[in-house]
Scaffold this active site. Structure first.
Site, PDB file in Angstrom:
ATOM      1  N   CYS A  31      23.298  11.781 -48.370  1.00  0.00           N
ATOM      2  CA  CYS A  31      23.152  12.771 -49.447  1.00  0.00           C
ATOM      3  C   CYS A  31      21.679  13.059 -49.732  1.00  0.00           C
ATOM      4  O   CYS A  31      21.289  14.210 -49.938  1.00  0.00           O
ATOM      5  CB  CYS A  31      23.829  12.266 -50.717  1.00  0.00           C
ATOM      6  SG  CYS A  31      25.623  12.434 -50.706  1.00  0.00           S
ATOM      7  N   ARG A  60      26.240   6.505 -47.122  1.00  0.00           N
ATOM      8  CA  ARG A  60      26.583   7.774 -47.766  1.00  0.00           C
ATOM      9  C   ARG A  60      25.449   8.253 -48.661  1.00  0.00           C
ATOM     10  O   ARG A  60      25.110   9.439 -48.697  1.00  0.00           O
ATOM     11  CB  ARG A  60      27.873   7.612 -48.566  1.00  0.00           C
ATOM     12  CG  ARG A  60      28.355   8.912 -49.198  1.00  0.00           C
ATOM     13  CD  ARG A  60      28.669   9.938 -48.151  1.00  0.00           C
ATOM     14  NE  ARG A  60      29.074  11.206 -48.729  1.00  0.00           N
ATOM     15  CZ  ARG A  60      28.808  12.392 -48.181  1.00  0.00           C
ATOM     16  NH1 ARG A  60      28.119  12.459 -47.055  1.00  0.00           N
ATOM     17  NH2 ARG A  60      29.230  13.494 -48.751  1.00  0.00           N
ATOM     18  N   CYS A  93      21.623  13.867 -57.855  1.00  0.00           N
ATOM     19  CA  CYS A  93      23.037  13.536 -57.633  1.00  0.00           C
ATOM     20  C   CYS A  93      23.915  14.192 -58.701  1.00  0.00           C
ATOM     21  O   CYS A  93      24.999  14.703 -58.418  1.00  0.00           O
ATOM     22  CB  CYS A  93      23.248  12.024 -57.672  1.00  0.00           C
ATOM     23  SG  CYS A  93      22.145  11.049 -56.642  1.00  0.00           S
ATOM     24  N   CYS A 145      32.418 -19.195 -43.053  1.00  0.00           N
ATOM     25  CA  CYS A 145      32.531 -18.833 -44.479  1.00  0.00           C
ATOM     26  C   CYS A 145      33.671 -19.619 -45.125  1.00  0.00           C
ATOM     27  O   CYS A 145      33.566 -20.086 -46.261  1.00  0.00           O
ATOM     28  CB  CYS A 145      32.786 -17.339 -44.620  1.00  0.00           C
ATOM     29  SG  CYS A 145      31.584 -16.264 -43.816  1.00  0.00           S
ATOM     30  N   CYS A 164      25.436  17.884 -58.408  1.00  0.00           N
ATOM     31  CA  CYS A 164      26.700  18.084 -57.686  1.00  0.00           C
ATOM     32  C   CYS A 164      27.846  17.361 -58.383  1.00  0.00           C
ATOM     33  O   CYS A 164      28.888  17.947 -58.671  1.00  0.00           O
ATOM     34  CB  CYS A 164      26.590  17.581 -56.247  1.00  0.00           C
ATOM     35  SG  CYS A 164      25.677  18.675 -55.134  1.00  0.00           S
ATOM     36  N   CYS A 222      33.221 -23.181 -46.787  1.00  0.00           N
ATOM     37  CA  CYS A 222      32.770 -23.292 -48.178  1.00  0.00           C
ATOM     38  C   CYS A 222      33.770 -22.646 -49.148  1.00  0.00           C
ATOM     39  O   CYS A 222      34.046 -23.197 -50.218  1.00  0.00           O
ATOM     40  CB  CYS A 222      31.413 -22.640 -48.360  1.00  0.00           C
ATOM     41  SG  CYS A 222      30.041 -23.513 -47.581  1.00  0.00           S
ATOM     42  N   HIS A 223      34.305 -21.487 -48.768  1.00  0.00           N
ATOM     43  CA  HIS A 223      35.069 -20.668 -49.706  1.00  0.00           C
ATOM     44  C   HIS A 223      36.584 -20.745 -49.527  1.00  0.00           C
ATOM     45  O   HIS A 223      37.320 -20.209 -50.360  1.00  0.00           O
ATOM     46  CB  HIS A 223      34.620 -19.211 -49.597  1.00  0.00           C
ATOM     47  CG  HIS A 223      33.176 -18.991 -49.929  1.00  0.00           C
ATOM     48  ND1 HIS A 223      32.675 -19.067 -51.220  1.00  0.00           N
ATOM     49  CD2 HIS A 223      32.107 -18.708 -49.133  1.00  0.00           C
ATOM     50  CE1 HIS A 223      31.378 -18.830 -51.209  1.00  0.00           C
ATOM     51  NE2 HIS A 223      30.998 -18.623 -49.955  1.00  0.00           N
TER      52      HIS A 223
END
Length: 263
Positions: free
Chosen positions: A224, A220, A179, A78, A182, A81-82
């Site tokens: 849920c 996550r 969602c 990576c 809650c 290139c970066h």
């Protein structure tokens, strides 16, 4: 009573309370929006604040090593290139999910990493929730720590933000909950002893004490969705990316905390 049974009972009680309520609360006003950090106990906050005590930093260190390691048939890292991620990647995580012109839809940070692996390193994509993908994502996200979230500003993302909001509001599953029931209607209450937060994803990927591991926002979200007894979308599904985009857009202006620590 077992912990799992206690959680199921608590969810059912909240579901019954929501069903009995004639009106749902409006979206949280901008000046009342709070990071999940503010709902945590002082001990959990202290763990997040101290990099020597934050378990998520182990993944960040692994991610730094991967960033500088050559991979794939192209034999590129990576960094080739970066360059130095501390400079080139600062603020990047605060803009994801972002629109991909080639695909014509938003991609999240994990998907961007895999697109780069396949397209530039000629390497196989990393599996969702794999140690390596979480490590690279955590390393990149950590470079944006303290940077204000600005996801969803691109006008091309407007229809996808709208789809994510629709999914956030939509009731589903056997418990017929969305969602918002809650995280908009009942925030700052408790579910099985845990605080119900406002669902602002400022710290992902984060270390969850319940998981004893680092995990992505999509993990996550899937948890849920399963908790309300609905069929969870596959990792990387457009619906999850759109929901992720909406959550990031509504957290706009809040600082990135990754890797955060939560119960």
């Amino acid at each position: 009573m077992s912990v799992s049974r206690a959680i199921r009972v608590a969810v059912l009680l909240i579901a019954a309370d929501i069903a009995a309520s004639p009106l749902a609360a409006a979206e949280i006003p901008q000046d009342q929006r709070r990071s999940g950090y503010s709902f945590m106990t002082p001990d959990t906050q202290a763990m997040q604040d101290d990099d020597t005590a934050n378990p998520g930093m182990l993944w960040v260190l692994d991610g730094e090593a991967l960033w500088n390691s050559k991979a794939g048939a192209a034999g590129k890292a990576c960094a080739d290139c970066h360059g130095d991620a501390r400079a080139s990647m600062k603020g990047v995580a605060a803009r994801y999910p972002a629109f991909d012109a080639t695909l014509g839809r938003p991609v999240n940070l994990e998907q961007r990493i895999n697109l780069c692996r396949v397209g530039h390193q000629q390497a196989a994509p990393l599996a969702f929730e794999s140690r390596d993908l979480l490590a690279l994502t955590a390393y990149l996200a950590e470079q944006s720590r303290g940077t204000a979230i600005e996801a969803g500003i691109d006008p091309q993302l407007e229809p996808f933000v709208a789809k994510g909001r629709e999914l956030f509001m939509q009731r589903q599953g056997q418990l017929n909950l969305g969602c918002a029931n809650c995280h908009d209607d009942n925030w700052d209450k408790r579910l099985a002893g845990s605080a119900i937060t406002q669902a602002h994803p400022t710290g992902y990927p984060l270390y969850r004490l319940e998981w004893q591991s680092l995990g992505s926002l999509q993990r996550r979200l899937r948890s849920c969705i399963s908790g309300i007894r609905a069929q969870a979308y596959d990792y990387g599904a457009p619906e999850l990316v759109e929901l992720e985009l909406y959550l990031m857009s509504r957290a706009r202006g809040m600082p990135i905390e990754a890797p955060a620590v939560r119960p």
